[in-house]
Every structure is written in C-alpha cells, then in structure tokens.
Design a protein around this motif. Structure first.
Motif, PDB file in Angstrom:
ATOM      1  N   MET A   1      41.019  28.150  35.477  1.00  8.03           N
ATOM      2  CA  MET A   1      40.322  29.013  35.176  1.00  8.03           C
ATOM      3  C   MET A   1      39.152  29.146  35.833  1.00  8.03           C
ATOM      4  N   ASP A   2      38.410  27.962  36.318  1.00  6.35           N
ATOM      5  CA  ASP A   2      37.307  27.549  37.096  1.00  6.35           C
ATOM      6  C   ASP A   2      37.521  28.377  38.382  1.00  6.35           C
ATOM      7  N   VAL A   3      38.771  28.178  38.824  1.00  6.30           N
ATOM      8  CA  VAL A   3      39.148  28.782  40.450  1.00  6.30           C
ATOM      9  C   VAL A   3      39.011  30.134  40.311  1.00  6.30           C
ATOM     10  N   GLU A   4      39.416  30.787  39.069  1.00  2.00           N
ATOM     11  CA  GLU A   4      39.296  32.214  39.337  1.00  2.00           C
ATOM     12  C   GLU A   4      37.861  32.634  38.940  1.00  2.00           C
ATOM     13  N   LEU A   5      37.187  31.950  38.120  1.00  4.20           N
ATOM     14  CA  LEU A   5      35.866  32.245  38.114  1.00  4.20           C
ATOM     15  C   LEU A   5      35.043  32.170  39.377  1.00  4.20           C
ATOM     16  N   GLU A   6      35.183  31.399  40.056  1.00  2.00           N
ATOM     17  CA  GLU A   6      34.554  31.121  41.657  1.00  2.00           C
ATOM     18  C   GLU A   6      35.022  32.364  42.386  1.00  2.00           C
ATOM     19  N   GLU A   7      36.526  32.512  42.433  1.00  3.63           N
ATOM     20  CA  GLU A   7      37.063  33.773  43.204  1.00  3.63           C
ATOM     21  C   GLU A   7      36.280  34.988  42.914  1.00  3.63           C
ATOM     22  N   VAL A   8      35.911  35.299  41.526  1.00  2.40           N
ATOM     23  CA  VAL A   8      35.435  36.761  41.203  1.00  2.40           C
ATOM     24  C   VAL A   8      33.950  36.634  41.466  1.00  2.40           C
ATOM     25  N   LYS A   9      33.348  35.493  41.570  1.00  2.00           N
ATOM     26  CA  LYS A   9      31.988  35.365  41.992  1.00  2.00           C
ATOM     27  C   LYS A   9      32.016  35.922  43.644  1.00  2.00           C
ATOM     28  N   ALA A  10      32.762  35.497  44.289  1.00  7.24           N
ATOM     29  CA  ALA A  10      32.729  35.756  45.898  1.00  7.24           C
ATOM     30  C   ALA A  10      33.011  37.210  45.995  1.00  7.24           C
ATOM     31  N   LEU A  11      34.099  37.596  45.190  1.00  6.99           N
ATOM     32  CA  LEU A  11      34.389  39.117  45.048  1.00  6.99           C
ATOM     33  C   LEU A  11      33.319  40.155  44.984  1.00  6.99           C
ATOM     34  N   VAL A  12      32.473  39.643  43.710  1.00  7.18           N
ATOM     35  CA  VAL A  12      31.473  40.314  43.253  1.00  7.18           C
ATOM     36  C   VAL A  12      30.245  40.431  44.433  1.00  7.18           C
ATOM     37  N   LYS A  13      30.264  39.164  45.314  1.00  7.07           N
ATOM     38  CA  LYS A  13      29.088  39.446  46.189  1.00  7.07           C
ATOM     39  C   LYS A  13      29.610  40.230  47.282  1.00  7.07           C
ATOM     40  N   ARG A  25      43.878  37.963  32.335  1.00 11.83           N
ATOM     41  CA  ARG A  25      43.300  36.553  33.087  1.00 11.83           C
ATOM     42  C   ARG A  25      42.072  36.274  32.451  1.00 11.83           C
ATOM     43  N   PHE A  26      42.082  34.886  31.653  1.00 11.50           N
ATOM     44  CA  PHE A  26      40.840  34.895  31.010  1.00 11.50           C
ATOM     45  C   PHE A  26      39.599  34.499  31.989  1.00 11.50           C
ATOM     46  N   HIS A  30      32.953  38.171  34.966  1.00  5.83           N
ATOM     47  CA  HIS A  30      31.688  37.923  35.559  1.00  5.83           C
ATOM     48  C   HIS A  30      30.557  38.190  34.532  1.00  5.83           C
ATOM     49  N   ARG A  31      29.581  37.049  34.354  1.00  2.00           N
ATOM     50  CA  ARG A  31      28.829  37.491  33.194  1.00  2.00           C
ATOM     51  C   ARG A  31      27.544  38.420  33.572  1.00  2.00           C
ATOM     52  N   LYS A  32      27.540  38.942  35.039  1.00  2.00           N
ATOM     53  CA  LYS A  32      26.546  39.823  35.122  1.00  2.00           C
ATOM     54  C   LYS A  32      27.187  41.233  35.566  1.00  2.00           C
ATOM     55  N   VAL A  33      28.543  41.533  35.190  1.00  2.00           N
ATOM     56  CA  VAL A  33      29.317  42.715  35.663  1.00  2.00           C
ATOM     57  C   VAL A  33      30.146  43.001  34.389  1.00  2.00           C
ATOM     58  N   LYS A  34      30.101  44.209  33.785  1.00  2.00           N
ATOM     59  CA  LYS A  34      30.878  44.536  32.848  1.00  2.00           C
ATOM     60  C   LYS A  34      32.379  44.160  32.960  1.00  2.00           C
ATOM     61  N   SER A  35      32.843  43.286  32.175  1.00  2.00           N
ATOM     62  CA  SER A  35      34.111  42.941  32.188  1.00  2.00           C
ATOM     63  C   SER A  35      35.158  43.216  31.173  1.00  2.00           C
ATOM     64  N   ILE A  36      36.120  43.703  31.560  1.00  2.00           N
ATOM     65  CA  ILE A  36      37.260  44.277  30.324  1.00  2.00           C
ATOM     66  C   ILE A  36      38.443  43.443  30.548  1.00  2.00           C
ATOM     67  N   ILE A  37      38.987  43.121  29.460  1.00  2.00           N
ATOM     68  CA  ILE A  37      40.605  42.373  29.510  1.00  2.00           C
ATOM     69  C   ILE A  37      41.380  43.229  28.774  1.00  2.00           C
ATOM     70  N   ILE A  38      42.668  43.404  29.262  1.00  2.00           N
ATOM     71  CA  ILE A  38      43.611  44.172  28.853  1.00  2.00           C
ATOM     72  C   ILE A  38      44.730  42.955  28.479  1.00  2.00           C
ATOM     73  N   SER A  39      45.065  43.143  26.963  1.00  2.00           N
ATOM     74  CA  SER A  39      45.991  42.398  26.264  1.00  2.00           C
ATOM     75  C   SER A  39      46.434  42.729  25.021  1.00  2.00           C
ATOM     76  N   HIS A  40      47.696  42.558  24.732  1.00  2.00           N
ATOM     77  CA  HIS A  40      48.191  42.924  23.419  1.00  2.00           C
ATOM     78  C   HIS A  40      48.346  41.523  22.678  1.00  2.00           C
ATOM     79  N   GLN A  41      47.824  40.470  23.065  1.00  2.00           N
ATOM     80  CA  GLN A  41      47.629  39.185  22.387  1.00  2.00           C
ATOM     81  C   GLN A  41      46.701  38.664  21.887  1.00  2.00           C
TER      82      GLN A  41
END
Length: 233
Positions: A1-13, A25-26, A30-41
C-alpha cells in the motif's frame, strides 16, 4: 500500500488531477485531492468472530472522501454493501453496453474461465474434458495465462482473451453460460441478460455468498463444485 501511495504522489505532481478514482485499491488516494473508491465490499463475508478484518476494512474505506458501490436496485451485492459507511450506488459496471441478442445457437455451452492460477487452469482442463463427452459444440473463454494448457478438443473451441467484439459474439451464439460467480462476471451477465450456471470457486466465501444470493433470479442456477461433478450437462 505504501508503494501505491508514493506512486499516487508522483502522479499528482505530474498531472495535478481534481479527482482520484480508485477501483478497490486502498492505497490509490491522496490527502490533498478528492479521492473516491469504487467497491461493493463494504461488509466483508467473513466469520462473525473476524472483528479485526471488518474493522480494518471500514477504517481503510473511511480514508476516502466518497465510496461508490457498483450496484443498483437489483441488489446484486446483497449484504456485502450494507454498511453504516456513507456510500452511494452508481449502477452496474460492465464491459458490455447492452444486452446481446440471442442468435441461432452455435454452441450449447460457453464456459467462462476466471480466477487465479492454479484454480483457473484446473477448471479449464476439467471443463474441456467434460464437454468433449457432451453432444454438440461448445466454447471456452480463458485468459492468456492459460494459453500453455492444451484444452481444445474436436467439439470444444478455446478462445484466449478474445476482444470485446468476439466476446459479444460468443455470448450471443451460446445457449447456456457456465461461469464462476465473481462480482464482475455477475455484472456482465446481468447487463447481457444471459442465463448462467454459477459455480463458485471452492473456499471463496464471497463467491459462494454471491451465487446463493443471486440464485433467486430466474436467470441463474447455483451449483457447488461438488454438486457439479454429477450435474447433468
């Protein structure tokens, strides 16, 4: 999950998005960008004593600004999407846009092989062998990771990861669908309005629940792996 968070930071920049949408994908947020998750679980199909699993799932869902459930008034997800967590239903999500018109059947059975290895391979080879002894022509759809396993028979054709056009054609030319009961597969079958025999992967609690829950619909028949061994085809 930490890897995903770092990848998102890079993409946001790089892209400075206004909204981030995560498909179950939990770590894709990103804490500064509106984040929406799609899940039925929203409520996991776990034993009643698995409090930690339920708590952790709710905790991770609440890290998002919004929770979208791919379901409708049809209630495919049942109790899996019943939760006090704020959420909204956005309708069925499927690769198919509309129902496929049934044509003169070319195949009696169309088998959708899905899931992780080695279960997918075992299901592919089992169904190929079994259908080779059934009257008529049949077809199987499998992923490219099963390409090395010879499953083609005289009366059984195998299509490895066919494109959308071929998928629609195969569904339209088949009389009966046999598949696992994963949520994405169920949404496709609902959109296509096709009847199917649902065989949940043994040990997959969610698939077993979804198959039982949706067997109330006339278009689905629920059969366990053990029952399917003696199921008349």
């Amino acid at each position: 999950m930490d890897v995903e968070l770092e990848e998102v930071k890079a993409l946001v920049k790089v892209f400075t998005p206004d909204v981030i949408i995560s498909d179950q994908r939990f770590g894709f947020r990103h804490r500064k960008v509106k984040s929406i998750i799609i899940s039925h679980q929203l409520h996991l199909n776990l034993p009643k004593y698995a409090f930690f699993g339920q708590w952790l799932n709710r905790k991770m869902l609440r890290k998002f600004d919004e929770v979208w459930v791919p379901d409708s008034e049809l209630d495919l997800s049942g109790e899996l999407s019943q939760s006090k967590i704020a959420h909204k239903r956005i309708g069925i999500l499927s690769r198919f846009r509309q129902a496929v018109e049934a044509q003169e059947p070319k195949y009696k059975y169309l088998v959708i092989v899905s899931g992780p290895m080695p279960y997918a391979k075992d299901f592919l080879l089992e169904m190929s062998e079994r259908l080779s002894n059934c009257e008529g022509k049949h077809a199987l759809i499998a992923g490219l990771d099963a390409f090395d396993y010879e499953a083609t028979k005289d009366n059984v054709e195998v299509y490895y990861q066919p494109n959308q056009e071929w998928m629609e054609r195969l569904f339209g030319e088949s009389e009966i669908i046999i598949s696992r009961s994963g949520y994405s597969t169920l949404m496709d079958l609902i959109r296509l309005k096709r009847n199917a025999i649902l065989i949940p992967t043994k040990g997959q609690n969610e698939q077993e629940y979804l198959a039982k829950h949706n067997a109330k619909r006339k278009q689905f028949t629920f059969v366990t792996e053990e029952e399917f061994k003696n199921y008349p085809l």
